[in-house]
Design an enzyme around this catalytic site. Structure first.
Site, PDB file in Angstrom:
ATOM      1  N   LYS A  14      25.433  11.264   2.867  1.00  0.00           N
ATOM      2  CA  LYS A  14      24.352  10.299   2.616  1.00  0.00           C
ATOM      3  C   LYS A  14      23.044  10.766   3.271  1.00  0.00           C
ATOM      4  O   LYS A  14      21.996  10.777   2.629  1.00  0.00           O
ATOM      5  CB  LYS A  14      24.729   8.902   3.144  1.00  0.00           C
ATOM      6  N   ARG A  89      26.808  -2.294   3.160  1.00  0.00           N
ATOM      7  CA  ARG A  89      28.183  -1.868   3.432  1.00  0.00           C
ATOM      8  C   ARG A  89      29.184  -2.979   3.194  1.00  0.00           C
ATOM      9  O   ARG A  89      30.395  -2.761   3.358  1.00  0.00           O
ATOM     10  CB  ARG A  89      28.305  -1.449   4.906  1.00  0.00           C
ATOM     11  N   ARG A 128      30.262  18.439  12.970  1.00  0.00           N
ATOM     12  CA  ARG A 128      29.012  17.833  13.449  1.00  0.00           C
ATOM     13  C   ARG A 128      29.151  17.416  14.913  1.00  0.00           C
ATOM     14  O   ARG A 128      28.173  17.451  15.672  1.00  0.00           O
ATOM     15  CB  ARG A 128      28.647  16.622  12.579  1.00  0.00           C
ATOM     16  N   ARG A 134      27.416  13.566  18.162  1.00  0.00           N
ATOM     17  CA  ARG A 134      27.307  12.129  17.883  1.00  0.00           C
ATOM     18  C   ARG A 134      28.517  11.402  18.464  1.00  0.00           C
ATOM     19  O   ARG A 134      29.650  11.829  18.247  1.00  0.00           O
ATOM     20  CB  ARG A 134      27.203  11.903  16.362  1.00  0.00           C
ATOM     21  N   ARG A 145      36.544   4.637  11.284  1.00  0.00           N
ATOM     22  CA  ARG A 145      35.427   4.517  10.322  1.00  0.00           C
ATOM     23  C   ARG A 145      35.936   4.661   8.890  1.00  0.00           C
ATOM     24  O   ARG A 145      35.481   3.951   7.990  1.00  0.00           O
ATOM     25  CB  ARG A 145      34.359   5.566  10.627  1.00  0.00           C
TER      26      ARG A 145
HETATM   27  P1  AP5 Z   1      25.947  13.503   6.570  1.00  0.00           P
HETATM   28  O1  AP5 Z   1      24.882  13.800   5.574  1.00  0.00           O
HETATM   29  O2  AP5 Z   1      25.552  13.260   7.970  1.00  0.00           O
HETATM   30  O3  AP5 Z   1      26.904  12.332   6.020  1.00  0.00           O
HETATM   31  P2  AP5 Z   1      26.720  10.778   6.073  1.00  0.00           P
HETATM   32  O4  AP5 Z   1      27.340  10.261   4.805  1.00  0.00           O
HETATM   33  O5  AP5 Z   1      25.307  10.429   6.375  1.00  0.00           O
HETATM   34  O6  AP5 Z   1      27.705  10.479   7.285  1.00  0.00           O
HETATM   35  P3  AP5 Z   1      27.546   9.496   8.510  1.00  0.00           P
HETATM   36  O7  AP5 Z   1      28.553   9.932   9.515  1.00  0.00           O
HETATM   37  O8  AP5 Z   1      26.120   9.370   8.941  1.00  0.00           O
HETATM   38  O9  AP5 Z   1      28.017   8.156   7.813  1.00  0.00           O
HETATM   39  P4  AP5 Z   1      28.462   6.838   8.444  1.00  0.00           P
HETATM   40  O10 AP5 Z   1      28.411   5.929   7.292  1.00  0.00           O
HETATM   41  O11 AP5 Z   1      29.746   6.946   9.174  1.00  0.00           O
HETATM   42  O12 AP5 Z   1      27.389   6.611   9.607  1.00  0.00           O
HETATM   43  P5  AP5 Z   1      26.082   5.719   9.751  1.00  0.00           P
HETATM   44  O13 AP5 Z   1      25.166   6.448  10.633  1.00  0.00           O
HETATM   45  O14 AP5 Z   1      25.608   5.255   8.451  1.00  0.00           O
HETATM   46  O15 AP5 Z   1      26.985  14.712   6.490  1.00  0.00           O
HETATM   47  C1  AP5 Z   1      27.978  14.843   7.474  1.00  0.00           C
HETATM   48  C2  AP5 Z   1      27.993  16.253   8.013  1.00  0.00           C
HETATM   49  O16 AP5 Z   1      28.487  17.122   7.016  1.00  0.00           O
HETATM   50  C3  AP5 Z   1      26.602  16.798   8.412  1.00  0.00           C
HETATM   51  O17 AP5 Z   1      26.729  17.466   9.642  1.00  0.00           O
HETATM   52  C4  AP5 Z   1      26.286  17.749   7.273  1.00  0.00           C
HETATM   53  O18 AP5 Z   1      25.429  18.785   7.684  1.00  0.00           O
HETATM   54  C5  AP5 Z   1      27.671  18.265   6.932  1.00  0.00           C
HETATM   55  N1  AP5 Z   1      27.874  18.883   5.626  1.00  0.00           N
HETATM   56  C6  AP5 Z   1      28.527  20.036   5.445  1.00  0.00           C
HETATM   57  N2  AP5 Z   1      28.599  20.371   4.165  1.00  0.00           N
HETATM   58  C7  AP5 Z   1      27.968  19.382   3.484  1.00  0.00           C
HETATM   59  C8  AP5 Z   1      27.722  19.174   2.118  1.00  0.00           C
HETATM   60  N3  AP5 Z   1      28.109  20.044   1.204  1.00  0.00           N
HETATM   61  N4  AP5 Z   1      27.067  18.047   1.738  1.00  0.00           N
HETATM   62  C9  AP5 Z   1      26.652  17.161   2.684  1.00  0.00           C
HETATM   63  N5  AP5 Z   1      26.852  17.330   4.000  1.00  0.00           N
HETATM   64  C10 AP5 Z   1      27.521  18.439   4.416  1.00  0.00           C
HETATM   65  O19 AP5 Z   1      26.658   4.454  10.537  1.00  0.00           O
HETATM   66  C11 AP5 Z   1      27.153   4.603  11.854  1.00  0.00           C
HETATM   67  C12 AP5 Z   1      27.623   3.262  12.393  1.00  0.00           C
HETATM   68  O20 AP5 Z   1      26.513   2.339  12.468  1.00  0.00           O
HETATM   69  C13 AP5 Z   1      28.660   2.505  11.557  1.00  0.00           C
HETATM   70  O21 AP5 Z   1      29.972   2.952  11.843  1.00  0.00           O
HETATM   71  C14 AP5 Z   1      28.410   1.051  11.991  1.00  0.00           C
HETATM   72  O22 AP5 Z   1      28.975   0.812  13.248  1.00  0.00           O
HETATM   73  C15 AP5 Z   1      26.908   1.006  12.148  1.00  0.00           C
HETATM   74  N6  AP5 Z   1      26.209   0.593  10.914  1.00  0.00           N
HETATM   75  C16 AP5 Z   1      25.319   1.345  10.200  1.00  0.00           C
HETATM   76  N7  AP5 Z   1      24.901   0.688   9.106  1.00  0.00           N
HETATM   77  C17 AP5 Z   1      25.534  -0.510   9.124  1.00  0.00           C
HETATM   78  C18 AP5 Z   1      25.546  -1.617   8.236  1.00  0.00           C
HETATM   79  N8  AP5 Z   1      24.802  -1.626   7.117  1.00  0.00           N
HETATM   80  N9  AP5 Z   1      26.331  -2.675   8.556  1.00  0.00           N
HETATM   81  C19 AP5 Z   1      27.074  -2.691   9.669  1.00  0.00           C
HETATM   82  N10 AP5 Z   1      27.122  -1.657  10.541  1.00  0.00           N
HETATM   83  C20 AP5 Z   1      26.362  -0.579  10.280  1.00  0.00           C
HETATM   84 MG    MG Z   2      24.339   9.457   7.972  1.00  0.00          MG
END
Ligand code: AP5
Ligand code: MG
Length: 189
Positions: A14, A89, A128, A134, A145
């Site tokens: 994402k 979400r 990562r 992180r 998660r």
């Molecule tokens: P990356 O692009 O970072 O993936 P992502 O989908 O953004 O993964 P996240 O870990 O950020 O998602 P998440 O939903 O768990 O976390 P969020 O921060 O939203 O890619 C991952 C890695 O892969 C990178 O290092 C990238 O470089 C690598 N990669 C390698 N090859 C790749 C390829 N081909 N394509 C893409 N990437 C590649 O949320 C964190 C926490 O916040 C949640 O658990 C919750 O506690 C809270 N939170 C956030 N939003 C809410 C909400 N709306 N409601 C309630 N709680 C919330």
């Molecule tokens: Mg992210």
């Protein structure tokens, strides 16, 4: 560009694809995870609350997240579209987003769903952890998660289907291919 909701499991890309989309279409970007991590870094009350949930791999309460989302959205410059990354979400968040945008004369635009197999997701997040450290990128929290994603977030895909804006892209082993498929679709929007 229309608004874009980028949707997928932890590690599905994402944030990575949002950066590419923002660069190509000069859009605004809201990552609710990044907003919360900034609050944690700054030691705010919200950050302290958020840390308790994030470290456990759990979602923050909907009412709190909906409020944060509206404030973040209203602070962005308007006119070029916004990419929503990590929100909504839950069904309640999705209904709130739809209503919030309608109240502002806007709509959700398109939903871009990223489908990636779980082995690949786990490898990416563990990698990562080494590169960025992180706090929630450890195997135990990653598994939580994934479970939260399957139980609370994945059912939302059907909700978007009913809204008629769901567009799915499946990982086939090449980032370039994934990106070119996403861009080919978004170029037509
Ligand atoms: P990356 O692009 O970072 O993936 P992502 O989908 O953004 O993964 P996240 O870990 O950020 O998602 P998440 O939903 O768990 O976390 P969020 O921060 O939203 O890619 C991952 C890695 O892969 C990178 O290092 C990238 O470089 C690598 N990669 C390698 N090859 C790749 C390829 N081909 N394509 C893409 N990437 C590649 O949320 C964190 C926490 O916040 C949640 O658990 C919750 O506690 C809270 N939170 C956030 N939003 C809410 C909400 N709306 N409601 C309630 N709680 C919330
Ligand atoms: Mg992210």
């Amino acid at each position: 560009m229309k608004n874009i909701i980028i949707f997928g499991a932890p590690g599905s890309g994402k944030g990575t694809y949002s950066d590419e989309i923002v660069a190509r279409y000069e859009m605004g970007h809201i990552s609710t995870g990044d907003v919360l991590r900034a609050e944690i870094k700054n030691g705010t009350e919200l950050g302290k609350t958020a840390k308790g949930y994030i470290d456990q791999g759990q979602l923050l309460p909907d009412s709190l997240m909906i409020d944060i989302l509206a404030k973040t959205y209203d602070a962005l410059p308007k006119g070029k579209g916004v990419i929503f990354d990590g929100f909504p979400r839950t069904i309640a968040q999705a209904e709130a987003l739809k209503q919030m945008l309608a109240e502002r004369g806007d709509d959700m635009g398109v939903m871009v769903e990223l489908i990636v197999d779980e082995d690949t997701l786990l490898k990416r997040l563990l990698n990562r952890a080494i590169e960025q450290g992180r706090a929630d990128d450890n195997e135990e929290t990653i598994k939580k998660r994934f479970a939260v994603y399957h139980s609370q977030t994945e059912p939302l895909a059907e909700w978007f289907q009913k809204e008629g804006i769901r567009h799915t892209f499946t990982w086939k082993g090449s980032k370039e291919q994934m990106l070119s498929e996403i861009f080919a679709f978004l170029d037509k929007q």
